[in-house]
Design an enzyme around this catalytic site. Structure first.
Site, PDB file in Angstrom:
ATOM      1  N   ARG A  75       0.612  -0.929  -0.090  1.00  0.00           N
ATOM      2  CA  ARG A  75       0.408  -0.202   0.256  1.00  0.00           C
ATOM      3  C   ARG A  75       1.001   1.344   0.014  1.00  0.00           C
ATOM      4  O   ARG A  75       0.052   2.412  -0.760  1.00  0.00           O
ATOM      5  CB  ARG A  75      -0.877   0.057   0.667  1.00  0.00           C
ATOM      6  CG  ARG A  75      -1.624  -0.644   1.407  1.00  0.00           C
ATOM      7  CD  ARG A  75      -1.576  -1.596   2.551  1.00  0.00           C
ATOM      8  NE  ARG A  75      -3.332  -0.115   2.816  1.00  0.00           N
ATOM      9  CZ  ARG A  75      -5.222  -0.200   2.736  1.00  0.00           C
ATOM     10  NH1 ARG A  75      -5.446  -1.468   2.165  1.00  0.00           N
ATOM     11  NH2 ARG A  75      -5.423   1.031   3.138  1.00  0.00           N
ATOM     12  N   THR A  76       1.545   1.143   1.141  1.00  0.00           N
ATOM     13  CA  THR A  76       2.526   3.010   0.968  1.00  0.00           C
ATOM     14  C   THR A  76       3.626   2.938   0.139  1.00  0.00           C
ATOM     15  O   THR A  76       3.413   3.463  -0.668  1.00  0.00           O
ATOM     16  CB  THR A  76       3.227   2.644   2.490  1.00  0.00           C
ATOM     17  OG1 THR A  76       2.846   2.159   3.477  1.00  0.00           O
ATOM     18  CG2 THR A  76       4.004   3.439   2.406  1.00  0.00           C
ATOM     19  N   LYS A 121      22.254 -11.575   6.821  1.00  0.00           N
ATOM     20  CA  LYS A 121      23.472 -11.534   5.987  1.00  0.00           C
ATOM     21  C   LYS A 121      22.519 -11.362   4.710  1.00  0.00           C
ATOM     22  O   LYS A 121      23.117 -11.822   3.907  1.00  0.00           O
ATOM     23  CB  LYS A 121      23.390 -13.703   5.745  1.00  0.00           C
ATOM     24  CG  LYS A 121      23.952 -13.538   7.267  1.00  0.00           C
ATOM     25  CD  LYS A 121      25.567 -12.696   7.658  1.00  0.00           C
ATOM     26  CE  LYS A 121      25.299 -13.292   9.300  1.00  0.00           C
ATOM     27  NZ  LYS A 121      26.833 -12.150   9.353  1.00  0.00           N
ATOM     28  N   ARG A 171      11.059   2.475   3.481  1.00  0.00           N
ATOM     29  CA  ARG A 171      11.019   1.497   5.031  1.00  0.00           C
ATOM     30  C   ARG A 171      11.697   0.934   5.038  1.00  0.00           C
ATOM     31  O   ARG A 171      11.968  -0.336   4.715  1.00  0.00           O
ATOM     32  CB  ARG A 171       9.518   1.236   3.929  1.00  0.00           C
ATOM     33  CG  ARG A 171       8.829  -0.042   4.606  1.00  0.00           C
ATOM     34  CD  ARG A 171       7.766   0.788   6.255  1.00  0.00           C
ATOM     35  NE  ARG A 171       7.159   1.408   6.115  1.00  0.00           N
ATOM     36  CZ  ARG A 171       5.598   0.981   6.155  1.00  0.00           C
ATOM     37  NH1 ARG A 171       5.439  -0.843   6.239  1.00  0.00           N
ATOM     38  NH2 ARG A 171       4.570   1.927   5.410  1.00  0.00           N
ATOM     39  N   HIS A 175       5.963   7.511  11.074  1.00  0.00           N
ATOM     40  CA  HIS A 175       5.771   7.598   9.602  1.00  0.00           C
ATOM     41  C   HIS A 175       4.994   8.874   9.609  1.00  0.00           C
ATOM     42  O   HIS A 175       3.783   8.698   9.381  1.00  0.00           O
ATOM     43  CB  HIS A 175       4.707   6.428   9.769  1.00  0.00           C
ATOM     44  CG  HIS A 175       4.643   6.021   8.216  1.00  0.00           C
ATOM     45  ND1 HIS A 175       4.534   6.602   7.527  1.00  0.00           N
ATOM     46  CD2 HIS A 175       3.270   4.636   8.041  1.00  0.00           C
ATOM     47  CE1 HIS A 175       3.660   5.523   6.181  1.00  0.00           C
ATOM     48  NE2 HIS A 175       3.055   4.388   7.034  1.00  0.00           N
TER      49      HIS A 175
END
Lengths: 321, 437
Positions: free
Chosen positions: A54-55, A82, A104, A134
């Site tokens: 969504r973001t 890793k 993000r 956010h």
């Protein structure tokens, strides 16, 4: 404004400028041709260390509507597992000539680190870091509230409005960003959560009203807006680390259903950052009611992200850092 | 670790313990006189006017990383860093790879330390096999080995099982050992990243609450009382912990406690900015805690200052906070920080510093040749401090293989300028070039 890392350092002036710019961007989105040439030739990288379709698509749509070149970089995993380290990823993006990086990350502070470490020089836009911040979510929430609740909103804040934030405040970067921004914009903040889901020190804050049930909060305040936070089911129960005994008990004490919705003033609006757990923190009746602005939040999200990218990249400096 | 025969040395006009001016004549690894008139002909002479001489410093909490993580530190580089910091003896923690939980590993560490010869390296043995917290390691074998281990610790991990902790406390009585506990309730600190407080709330980092340390210390002092054993508390960091130790000592419980230089100086405010150089376990606490540990050190509730020198290579610190390793180096800055926070503030005299950084740590570790007074006939283990050195910490200017110091750019008043181990200088500060005639 060189970066947009969080709302806690955002001045009222800058926040209002972003909201006003968002209004302009939103207006352009009602035209037949929605694409603006503003960021032609600039490169925006969506760097996602954590899944969030969504973001990511919201930022992608925002950058594309400003004619920027968009690169999606999904770096799942972490230096712990890793994978490539944040530092090496940043050096790579620098070498590719990224003008802005939308990041993000699962680690709180990752955006701050990227901006301050000297690994790269472009603008950094925090799209959610761990349980920290956010900022574009808070800005789109503020924009949505201002549009519905403030007459002639241009240049204004949210002065005098009373906004409740309900749910897992402890783990929520949305709550963290919203509380800081709402205070900056002059709103009264009401926080509703079980004591287990409040961060250290919040109950003692004098500039916030804290309630341990939603009914208490509805009794005590005439709310102008209520923001329901998503409950992460898997995090919440069992294993001896449950933050509340059962989803059913949570719904009884904190869920927004019709009866509770009806106790709010008629003009009050309902927000949710999505994705919703219908039947847990919010009933379908509330989510789908005319008071719900949840779908509008999504479209405002694109406009806020356009405004943020524009202000960070267009060279038109915001009034202050 | 036999005595080394060396050339005679005379340190003139030193301020012994910061309060008595005298000379120190060193012959054959021992202090032979406190008057330069007794110096043998041809002795090297060093004018220590304005400098403070203390019994050689002893660190009971050092991580040397060898065997296993020689990219972070080796016994040699760690020993050199220790000597530069004024230490003549260090206790090397057991969390190496392989773990120091057998006689073979501790003997290897001790013999490599002796081969390097810059400080006495006393290995600390693990309490449990592999630091796993499930089965006691063969502490008797380590005690009876050539390394003569007396201090045992799972440092880095807490011996959290109360039955296992009880057994460990009881078991080491056989050889006058001590359990040095890393007090951290594992359940209360799952995923923790920094001190739980207002700053962790703002930064969105999972909290390490003070109660996770205090509850273990409270349990352990009661266990130590119940079984009549000796307990040592590692890196005490909270105001509540100071209160519990004070209470335990008033009851006559045989407990000692240590504090780290970084907990005397820094607070959780340093974490703003997410620079992993400030990531350490236990975490940096609040100003209230800093004030309390300083007061506890001043009134004797806290017995010693130890460094918890914890080297990590760049890649483990030049990253996002949550991915970074915990720990900071500190051997070379310890003296300066103790002076800045305790001596220059009037809370401790230099004689007290000798107590908390030499005499008492040597006693806790049962190092009978260390922490001895600066008197005729004693082993010539001496640390000379320039209390007016006035220097600024440069993390890259260290003898350690790692440079993860949180003190970069901080101004410190003094530092160790000469370290002498059994009559042999192991460190002479660059500023004293040519001063040794």
């Amino acid at each position: 404004m060189k970066h947009l890392l969080g709302t806690q350092d955002l001045s009222r002036e800058d926040a209002t400028l972003i909201l006003d710019t968002t209004a302009q961007m939103a207006a352009t989105q009602e035209r037949e041709i929605r694409k603006l040439p503003t960021l032609r030739g600039r490169t925006v990288v969506n760097l996602f260390f954590e899944d969030s379709t969504r973001t990511r698509i919201s930022f992608e749509a925002a950058a594309k509507r400003l004619s920027a070149d968009v690169i999606n970089f999904s770096a799942k995993g972490s230096s712990l597992s890793k994978g490539e380290s944040l530092k090496d990823t940043a050096l790579t993006l620098q070498a590719m000539g990224a003008d802005a990086v939308v990041i993000r990350h699962w680690a709180s502070g990752a955006a701050d680190r990227l901006a301050q470490s000297g690994w790269m020089h472009g603008a950094v836009l925090n799209a959610g870091d761990g349980t920290h911040q956010h900022p574009t979510q808070a800005l789109l929430d503020a924009f949505t509230m201002r549009r519905h609740l403030v007459a002639d909103p241009d240049g204004k804040g949210l002065d005098g409005l009373t906004v409740a934030i309900v749910g897992d405040v402890l783990h929520s970067r949305v709550a963290g960003s919203n509380i800081a921004l709402l205070k900056t914009l002059g709103a009264n903040v009401v926080v509703v959560a079980p004591p287990t889901l409040l961060p250290f020190g919040m109950a003692a804050r004098e500039d916030i009203s804290v309630h341990y049930t939603l009914d208490d909060a509805l009794d005590a305040h005439d709310l102008d807006a209520i923001m329901m936070l998503r409950v992460q089911r898997e995090r919440m129960t069992g294993g001896g680390s449950g933050f509340f005994p059962s989803p059913e008990e949570y719904t009884r004490l904190f869920g927004l259903d019709r009866a509770r919705m009806d106790r709010m003033p008629e003009h009050a609006i309902i927000l949710h950052p999505g994705p919703m757990n219908r039947g847990l923190e919010i009933s379908a009746e509330a989510a789908d009611s005319p008071r719900s602005v949840i779908v509008e939040q999504v479209s405002n999200g694109v406009a806020v992200r356009m405004a943020s990218l524009y202000l960070l990249l267009s060279g038109e400096e915001a009034p202050s850092e | 670790m036999s005595d080394t025969t060396t050339d005679a040395i005379v340190i003139t006009n030193a301020s012994l313990y910061g309060d008595t001016t005298a000379d120190i004549v060193i012959v054959d690894g021992r202090i032979s006189s406190l008057d330069r008139a007794d110096a043998p002909a041809g002795a090297r002479t060093f004018d220590a006017s304005g400098l403070v001489a203390l019994p050689g410093l002893v660190d009971i909490h050092t991580h040397l990383r060898e065997p296993g993580r020689e990219d972070a530190e080796t016994i040699e580089t760690g020993s050199r860093s220790a000597a530069q910091g004024g230490f003549v003896a260090i206790h090397a923690m057991a969390n190496t790879t392989p773990t120091a939980d057998t006689a073979g590993v501790v003997e290897q560490v001790a013999s490599r330390g002796a081969e390097v010869g810059l400080v006495d390296v006393f290995p600390v043995g693990a309490v449990t096999v592999g630091l796993e917290g499930t089965q006691l390691s063969e502490m008797g074998a380590m005690a009876n080995s050539r390394a003569k281990v007396r201090m045992f610790s799972d440092d880095g991990k807490c011996v959290h099982d109360p039955v296992l902790m009880r057994r460990a406390l009881e078991y080491v009585k056989t050889f006058d050992g001590v359990i040095a506990q890393h007090a951290q309730d594992p359940r209360l600190t799952e995923g923790s990243q920094m001190h739980e407080g207002l700053v962790s709330t703002e930064l969105g980092l999972a909290g390490w609450p003070a109660v996770a340390e205090e509850s273990i210390i409270a349990r352990d002092v009661l266990l130590a009382e119940h079984v009549g054993s000796r307990l040592h508390v590692c890196h005490l960091s909270t105001a509540g912990s100071v209160d519990i130790i004070r209470w335990a000592k008033a009851k006559g419980i045989d407990v000692t406690a240590e504090v780290m230089p970084h907990h005397l100086l820094l607070t959780d405010e340093s974490v703003r900015g997410y620079d992993p150089r400030f990531k350490v376990n236990p975490p940096l606490r609040t100003q209230k805690d800093v004030d309390a540990v300083r007061a506890g050190l001043a009134d004797g509730t806290i017995d010693v200052v130890a460094t918890d020198h914890a080297p990590h290579p760049d890649e483990d610190k030049d990253c996002e906070w949550a991915a970074a390793a915990m720990g900071m180096i500190g051997l070379e800055t310890a003296v300066g920080i103790v002076q800045k926070t305790m001596v220059d503030t009037g809370a401790l005299s230099w004689r007290d510093v000798a107590r908390v950084m030499s005499t008492t740590p040597a006693r806790i570790g049962r190092d009978d040749q260390h922490g001895r007074p600066l008197e005729v006939g004693e082993p010539a283990n001496v640390t000379v401090i320039d209390p007016k050195a006035a220097w600024t910490v440069d993390p890259t200017a260290t003898a350690s293989r790692s440079n993860n110091s949180p003190f970069g750019g901080i101004a410190l008043p003094g530092r160790a300028v000469v370290t002498i181990l059994r009559g042999r200088p192991t460190h002479i500060d660059d500023s004293l070039e040519g001063a040794f005639a």
